[in-house]
Design a protein around this motif. Structure first.
Motif, mmCIF file in Angstrom:
data_model
loop_
_atom_site.group_PDB
_atom_site.id
_atom_site.type_symbol
_atom_site.label_atom_id
_atom_site.label_comp_id
_atom_site.label_asym_id
_atom_site.label_seq_id
_atom_site.Cartn_x
_atom_site.Cartn_y
_atom_site.Cartn_z
ATOM 1 N N THR A 212 0.844 -1.207 0.000
ATOM 2 C CA THR A 212 0.000 0.000 0.000
ATOM 3 C C THR A 212 0.875 1.251 0.000
ATOM 4 O O THR A 212 1.700 1.431 0.902
ATOM 5 C CB THR A 212 -0.908 0.025 1.249
ATOM 6 N N ALA B 124 0.910 4.676 0.906
ATOM 7 C CA ALA B 124 0.028 5.499 1.734
ATOM 8 C C ALA B 124 0.337 6.989 1.649
ATOM 9 O O ALA B 124 -0.554 7.822 1.808
ATOM 10 C CB ALA B 124 0.092 5.036 3.189
ATOM 11 N N CYS C 162 -6.665 9.110 4.273
ATOM 12 C CA CYS C 162 -5.873 9.833 3.268
ATOM 13 C C CYS C 162 -4.389 9.922 3.634
ATOM 14 O O CYS C 162 -3.578 10.353 2.822
ATOM 15 C CB CYS C 162 -6.435 11.240 3.056
ATOM 16 N N GLY C 163 -4.029 9.531 4.866
ATOM 17 C CA GLY C 163 -2.608 9.495 5.217
ATOM 18 C C GLY C 163 -2.144 10.530 6.223
ATOM 19 O O GLY C 163 -0.947 10.664 6.464
ATOM 20 N N SER D 213 -2.369 10.646 9.600
ATOM 21 C CA SER D 213 -1.632 10.072 10.738
ATOM 22 C C SER D 213 -0.309 9.487 10.274
ATOM 23 O O SER D 213 0.709 9.614 10.963
ATOM 24 C CB SER D 213 -2.448 8.967 11.409
ATOM 25 N N THR D 214 -0.332 8.860 9.109
ATOM 26 C CA THR D 214 0.899 8.251 8.584
ATOM 27 C C THR D 214 1.976 9.311 8.395
ATOM 28 O O THR D 214 3.122 9.133 8.807
ATOM 29 C CB THR D 214 0.599 7.558 7.227
ATOM 30 N N ILE E 118 6.291 0.273 13.266
ATOM 31 C CA ILE E 118 5.346 -0.566 12.507
ATOM 32 C C ILE E 118 6.143 -1.397 11.500
ATOM 33 O O ILE E 118 6.765 -0.856 10.580
ATOM 34 C CB ILE E 118 4.292 0.315 11.780
ATOM 35 N N VAL F 164 5.590 -3.409 8.913
ATOM 36 C CA VAL F 164 5.403 -3.421 7.454
ATOM 37 C C VAL F 164 5.623 -2.045 6.831
ATOM 38 O O VAL F 164 5.541 -1.892 5.617
ATOM 39 C CB VAL F 164 3.987 -3.902 7.064
ATOM 40 N N GLU G 59 -5.579 14.189 16.230
ATOM 41 C CA GLU G 59 -6.960 14.325 16.708
ATOM 42 C C GLU G 59 -7.022 14.365 18.237
ATOM 43 O O GLU G 59 -7.691 13.541 18.859
ATOM 44 C CB GLU G 59 -7.816 13.169 16.182
HETATM 45 N N1 LIG Z 1 -0.358 -0.025 10.513
HETATM 46 C C1 LIG Z 1 -0.829 -0.055 9.257
HETATM 47 N N2 LIG Z 1 -0.703 -1.151 8.481
HETATM 48 C C2 LIG Z 1 -1.170 -1.177 7.221
HETATM 49 N N3 LIG Z 1 -1.774 -0.145 6.615
HETATM 50 C C3 LIG Z 1 -1.936 0.977 7.328
HETATM 51 C C4 LIG Z 1 -1.487 1.091 8.692
HETATM 52 N N4 LIG Z 1 -1.787 2.332 9.138
HETATM 53 C C5 LIG Z 1 -2.407 2.955 8.126
HETATM 54 N N5 LIG Z 1 -2.496 2.163 7.040
HETATM 55 C C6 LIG Z 1 -3.112 2.524 5.722
HETATM 56 O O1 LIG Z 1 -2.523 3.724 5.251
HETATM 57 C C7 LIG Z 1 -3.506 4.605 4.702
HETATM 58 C C8 LIG Z 1 -3.475 5.935 5.452
HETATM 59 O O2 LIG Z 1 -3.907 5.710 6.797
HETATM 60 P P1 LIG Z 1 -3.839 6.818 7.935
HETATM 61 O O3 LIG Z 1 -4.127 6.142 9.209
HETATM 62 O O4 LIG Z 1 -2.572 7.551 7.801
HETATM 63 O O5 LIG Z 1 -5.046 7.775 7.481
HETATM 64 P P2 LIG Z 1 -5.687 9.026 8.231
HETATM 65 O O6 LIG Z 1 -5.762 10.120 7.218
HETATM 66 O O7 LIG Z 1 -4.996 9.288 9.500
HETATM 67 O O8 LIG Z 1 -7.192 8.496 8.499
HETATM 68 P P3 LIG Z 1 -8.182 8.810 9.753
HETATM 69 O O9 LIG Z 1 -8.722 10.174 9.497
HETATM 70 O O10 LIG Z 1 -9.237 7.758 9.604
HETATM 71 O O11 LIG Z 1 -7.402 8.684 11.014
HETATM 72 C C9 LIG Z 1 -4.836 3.856 4.795
HETATM 73 O O12 LIG Z 1 -5.058 3.234 3.563
HETATM 74 C C10 LIG Z 1 -4.591 2.831 5.887
HETATM 75 O O13 LIG Z 1 -5.373 1.693 5.679
#
Ligand SMILES: Nc1ncnc2c1ncn2[C@@H]1O[C@H](COP(=O)(O)OP(=O)(O)OP(=O)(O)O)[C@@H](O)[C@H]1O
Ligand SMILES: [Mg+2]
Length: 269
Positions: free
Chosen positions: A34, A36, A58-59, A61-62, A74, A76, A191
């Motif tokens: 993925t 991300a 949308c990413g 938190s990532t 993490i 992976v 958040e």
């Molecule tokens: N630990 C993980 N392992 C595998 N995929 C992950 C992991 N964490 C996030 N992802 C994937 O990465 C992408 C971005 O996720 P992220 O959590 O960064 O989104 P976000 O914008 O913070 O969403 P939200 O508003 O729901 O918190 C998503 O497709 C999610 O499924």
């Protein structure tokens, strides 16, 4: 990580803006297959609150976790590209992630106090980083941090009670106190108000504004009102791309990208 990644173009861009506290270049994040985060470039300023907004998944938190290398934990997850804080490559092998996380504090969506006393939750970081010479200094640091977390009055008579015995909103303010106790330069908040009632939310927002005097604050929020209230800069993410980044007022009143406009007017997300 590449070496000469800060190009002439970046230098030119920075002549008009404030120097970046955090400079991210060509950042990609993968979880296995993925993709991300897709080629994100952004400069985050000191003494500024920067909001990350965008639909779930949308990413946000990532990308936030890239800034203090929390993604290292993490298995992976793979991060590519270049992220610098005050010009220093935070992914350099010489950088100790534990030291980095004292400098770049983090507050999570779900309050996560340690199973320790209120006092020890806040004293933990200052202790491991040797910030106090004696008990009196440590007491001082703990009190100051709890005051900054807007929770001192509620806990001052029960500092040795477990942190996990507080209400959700109190636990979150305790976690904020814990994060500021090491005097970080950057505070990442994912958040932070989602478990808080409107009064605690207002207290935290006030605190964020105060923290900006000393720190660079990055906050992920699903509340557009909150982003507009607390931030000076806003970044809109969509499907792993940083679609638009700029002055918060501009993003909310005259966004340039149709995807940003759709999101802020409630058409996507
Ligand atoms: N630990 C993980 N392992 C595998 N995929 C992950 C992991 N964490 C996030 N992802 C994937 O990465 C992408 C971005 O996720 P992220 O959590 O960064 O989104 P976000 O914008 O913070 O969403 P939200 O508003 O729901 O918190 C998503 O497709 C999610 O499924
Ligand atoms: Mg998230």
């Amino acid at each position: 990580m590449r070496d000469n990644i800060i190009s002439e173009k970046d230098v030119m861009q920075n002549q008009t803006a404030h120097p970046a506290k955090i400079a991210a270049r060509n950042v990609q994040v993968y979880y296995g297959d993925t993709h991300a985060i897709k080629d994100v470039n952004v400069d985050i300023e000191a003494n500024t609150v920067t909001a990350f907004i965008g639909p779930s998944g949308c990413g946000k938190s990532t990308f936030l976790r890239c800034i203090n290398r929390m993604n290292d934990t993490i298995d992976v997850c793979r991060v590519e590209g270049d992220i610098r804080i005050d010009g220093e490559d935070i992914y350099d092998r010489k950088v100790d992630p534990v030291q980095l996380r004292a400098k770049v504090g983090m507050v999570f969506q779900k309050p996560n106090p340690f199973p320790k006393s209120i006092y020890d939750n806040v004293a933990y970081g200052p202790r491991i980083h040797g910030l106090a010479r004696n008990k009196a200094e440590l007491d001082d640091i703990v009190e100051k941090a709890l005051r900054r977390g807007a929770i001192w009055n509620e806990v001052k008579d029960r500092l040795h009670a477990p942190g996990t015995g507080l209400s959700g909103g109190q636990q979150q303010r305790l976690c904020i106190a814990r994060a500021v106790a090491t005097e970080p330069e950057v505070l990442l908040m994912d958040e932070p108000c989602s478990a808080l009632d409107p009064i605690a939310t207002a207290q935290v927002e006030e605190l964020i504004d105060e923290l900006r005097q000393s720190y660079s604050v990055v906050i992920v929020t699903h509340s557009m009102q909150q982003a507009a209230r607390v931030s000076q800069k806003t970044a809109f993410f969509h499907l792993g791309n940083l679609v638009e980044f700029g002055e918060t007022d501009k993003i909310f009143t005259a966004p340039e990208d149709p995807r940003t406009e759709s999101y802020i007017t409630g058409r996507i997300g």
